[in-house]
Design an enzyme around this catalytic site. Structure first.
Site, mmCIF file in Angstrom:
data_model
loop_
_atom_site.group_PDB
_atom_site.id
_atom_site.type_symbol
_atom_site.label_atom_id
_atom_site.label_comp_id
_atom_site.label_asym_id
_atom_site.label_seq_id
_atom_site.Cartn_x
_atom_site.Cartn_y
_atom_site.Cartn_z
ATOM 1 N N LEU A 65 0.892 -1.160 0.161
ATOM 2 C CA LEU A 65 0.155 -0.100 0.056
ATOM 3 C C LEU A 65 0.672 1.099 -0.054
ATOM 4 C CD1 LEU A 65 -2.707 -0.952 2.654
ATOM 5 C CD2 LEU A 65 -2.810 -1.096 0.008
ATOM 6 N N LYS A 67 5.312 3.020 0.956
ATOM 7 C CA LYS A 67 6.587 2.770 1.229
ATOM 8 C C LYS A 67 7.232 4.067 1.560
ATOM 9 C CE LYS A 67 8.268 -1.054 -1.880
ATOM 10 N NZ LYS A 67 9.192 -1.326 -2.961
ATOM 11 N N ALA A 69 11.395 5.595 3.764
ATOM 12 C CA ALA A 69 12.680 5.046 3.875
ATOM 13 C C ALA A 69 12.755 3.934 4.716
ATOM 14 C CB ALA A 69 13.338 6.388 4.196
ATOM 15 N N TYR A 70 12.083 3.788 5.854
ATOM 16 C CA TYR A 70 12.269 2.734 6.804
ATOM 17 C C TYR A 70 11.038 1.866 7.083
ATOM 18 C CZ TYR A 70 16.224 5.794 7.640
ATOM 19 O OH TYR A 70 17.289 6.764 7.912
ATOM 20 N N LYS A 71 9.858 2.080 6.168
ATOM 21 C CA LYS A 71 8.798 1.514 6.370
ATOM 22 C C LYS A 71 8.030 1.033 5.093
ATOM 23 C CE LYS A 71 7.737 5.453 8.310
ATOM 24 N NZ LYS A 71 7.067 6.923 8.956
ATOM 25 N N VAL A 72 7.270 -0.100 5.203
ATOM 26 C CA VAL A 72 6.470 -0.517 4.218
ATOM 27 C C VAL A 72 5.461 -0.979 4.957
ATOM 28 C CG1 VAL A 72 6.483 -2.208 2.312
ATOM 29 C CG2 VAL A 72 8.685 -1.477 3.053
ATOM 30 N N VAL A 73 4.260 -0.593 4.035
ATOM 31 C CA VAL A 73 2.781 -0.934 4.431
ATOM 32 C C VAL A 73 2.067 -1.865 3.412
ATOM 33 C CG1 VAL A 73 0.450 -0.347 5.365
ATOM 34 C CG2 VAL A 73 2.774 1.071 5.872
ATOM 35 N N ASP A 180 1.033 15.484 16.734
ATOM 36 C CA ASP A 180 1.290 15.671 15.438
ATOM 37 C C ASP A 180 0.011 15.891 14.674
ATOM 38 O OD1 ASP A 180 2.639 16.452 13.283
ATOM 39 O OD2 ASP A 180 3.608 14.385 12.617
#
Length: 560
Positions: A65, A67, A69-73, A180
């Protein structure tokens, strides 16, 4: 929190390509045809399960769903409940994961209709995995750009939902500060305008003052840059900036070229240039009160009680006698978590002012609505007097009187018929229900065994979840005998009356009726007319089961 990885975010920063709550179409377009205006879903490869959670409940699919730098969903499935969720993977070390325990405990406790649900979390080799609710239409910021021009009705509805979520967070003891809030971290289910706050990865319990400088510069209150600490009112400041973006369609401080320029303006008390474009006085007043210094800034509760965000009540005439001097009226607080107020009015002895004052003294209605409700009652009285027998207008327009009386008689007759029909069917339904429950349990057992066997064979998830939930099975078992009534139902009729009739007719208890009423009112459905205004796709977002929607539709429109 500084120097540590943030928890997988629900949203995106201003310039990040990572997006969590993207719609299915957006995800496919970025994977298959990124430069095409049209998306051919038929060419999308079959989704397959590629990994299971340690407890085997969640199944990760081969569908990315978003991307970063440090994350993928990834898209994933909740195999126990049968719906789609988001599988968030964030690269981190075991030691850093252990330091996130406080934030994880916060997420586990948060449960509110206007906050994205957190389901589970674990550490897997080099990443922390979060399972969260999947939103369907991306971020509020994307939606603002999609709609381009927002009307005040949409802004009012979105703002109320955001503030209800913040009120829930701030009502904890000690309060939970999001830190935030921005349109990128607020998500939409576009089918029915449901708004939810996401990105609670940096939320903190307020234990005294907080000192960590974290957030998005354009939405950070001045006190977040100081060393004196800050409170939950930083979220109120950020909401003001969100409201500014909703009204103008512009990112706050877009005139600044970098974060340093934003910092200089914020700490100097210089407001965004786009604030000059806000022309609605009530909206401008709310934004200005959100941007006040911390000790003067309004609370979330105060914002919800402003005239702009309070839903104005409506007064309805339900019935009258032949002489038009004994009336039954109802005050409907649309969009509020309140019951409607029904009252009797004697034209010969009562005045609008006296009746409203009495309701205020009895604390039935808030005093702030005194003038509005009084004027609405007087308006109804003028309309009745216009067509009253013996007046000049009444003589010339006797057909209007006949039309109104005929409509009332039909409504009363329809109510009597429904009551008789309910009694007649009650005994039959008791017998049918026992048989259907036996069938349902058998189907549920077959479905559970089949799903488990198919997953072990790595069968595509579209086949594993052919029946998406227990409710789909119940729908199939009861589809042949919908509870349908064809009588005319007035658009002004309160939604609770309709739901209770449906539940009585389908042999459901009062708890089930109250559950449906609460879900409908949570979507601002207060009258039958509100329900009739929904499009087919909107029904799916009401939070009701397929069967519940079918029963309500049958009652409104009759068996198709």
């Amino acid at each position: 929190m500084e120097g540590r990885p943030r928890l997988p975010s629900y949203g995106t920063t201003r310039n990040s390509e990572y997006q969590y709550g993207v719609s299915r179409d957006y995800a496919i377009s970025s994977l298959v045809v990124p430069n095409s205006e049209h998306i051919d879903l038929s060419k999308h490869s079959t989704e397959k399960i590629i990994e299971l959670s340690p407890n085997k409940r969640y199944a990760k699919l081969n569908c990315i769903l978003g991307k970063g730098a440090y994350k993928v969903v990834y898209k994933a499935l909740d195999r126990e409940e049968g719906y789609e969720v988001a599988w968030n993977g964030c690269q981190t070390s075991k030691a850093e994961y252990m330091e996130l325990n406080d934030e994880i405990e916060i997420l586990k406790r948060v449960r509110h209709p206007n906050i994205i649900n957190f389901h589970d979390c674990w550490y897997n080799n080099t990443e922390i995995v979060f399972i969260t609710e999947l939103m369907t239409s991306g971020t509020l910021r994307e939606y603002i750009h999609k709609l381009q021009i927002l009307n005040l009705k949409i802004i009012k509805r979105w703002s109320r939902q955001i503030l209800k979520g913040l009120l829930y967070l701030h009502s904890h003891v000690p309060p939970i500060i999001h830190r935030d809030i921005k349109c990128d971290n607020i998500f939409i289910n576009g089918a029915h305008g449901e708004v939810k706050i996401g990105d609670l990865g940096i939320a903190k319990m307020k234990k005294g003052k907080n000192y960590t400088v974290i957030g998005t510069p354009e939405f950070m209150a001045p006190e977040m840059y100081d060393e004196k600490g800050y409170s939950e009112k930083v979220d109120v400041y950020a909401f003001g900036m969100c409201l500014l973006e909703m009204v103008t369609g512009e990112y706050p401080y877009s005139e600044c070229k970098n974060a340093a320029q934003v910092y200089k303006k914020v700490t100097s008390g210089i407001k965004p240039e786009c604030l000059d474009k806000v022309t609605e006085p009530q909206v401008l007043d709310i934004i200005n009160n959100c941007l006040l210094p911390e000790n003067e800034r309004w609370s979330v509760q105060q914002l919800l009680e402003t005239p702009f965000l309070l839903a104005e009540p409506e007064v309805l005439l339900l019935s009258t006698n032949d002489q038009k001097n004994h009336l039954t009226m109802q005050v409907v607080f649309k969009g509020m978590d309140r019951l409607s107020v029904k009252f009797e009015f004697n034209v010969d002895t009562d005045t609008a002012e006296d009746v409203v004052n009495e309701m205020i003294e009895e604390q039935v209605i808030p005093e702030r609505y005194q003038q509005l409700i009084t004027s609405e009652i007087n308006r109804i009285l003028r309309e009745l007097n216009k067509y009253a027998p013996g007046t000049e207008d009444g003589k010339d327009d006797s057909h209007h009187i006949w039309k109104r009386e005929t409509a009332m008689e039909k409504e009363l007759a329809a109510a009597d018929d429904r009551a008789l029909e309910a009694e007649r069917r009650a005994f039959i339904l008791e017998q049918q229900l026992a048989e259907k429950e036996r069938k349902l349990e058998n189907e549920k057992m077959i479905f559970s065994n089949s799903a488990a066997a198919l997953v072990e064979q790595d069968i595509p998830s579209t086949q594993v979840l052919k029946k998406s939930s227990y409710n789909d099975i119940r729908e199939e078992l009861t589809a042949e005998e919908p509870y349908s009534f064809r009588e005319d139902i007035s658009n002004d009729r309160p939604i609770e009356d309709l739901v209770r009739d449906v539940c009585i007719n389908s042999n459901r208890n009062i708890d089930k009726a109250n559950e449906w009423i609460q879900r409908l009112k949570g979507q601002d459905i207060m009258t039958v007319g509100d329900l009739r205004e929904l499009h087919d796709e909107d029904w799916n977002g009401l939070g009701l089961t397929v069967l519940a929607c079918r029963l309500l539709k049958n009652t409104l429109y009759g068996k198709s």
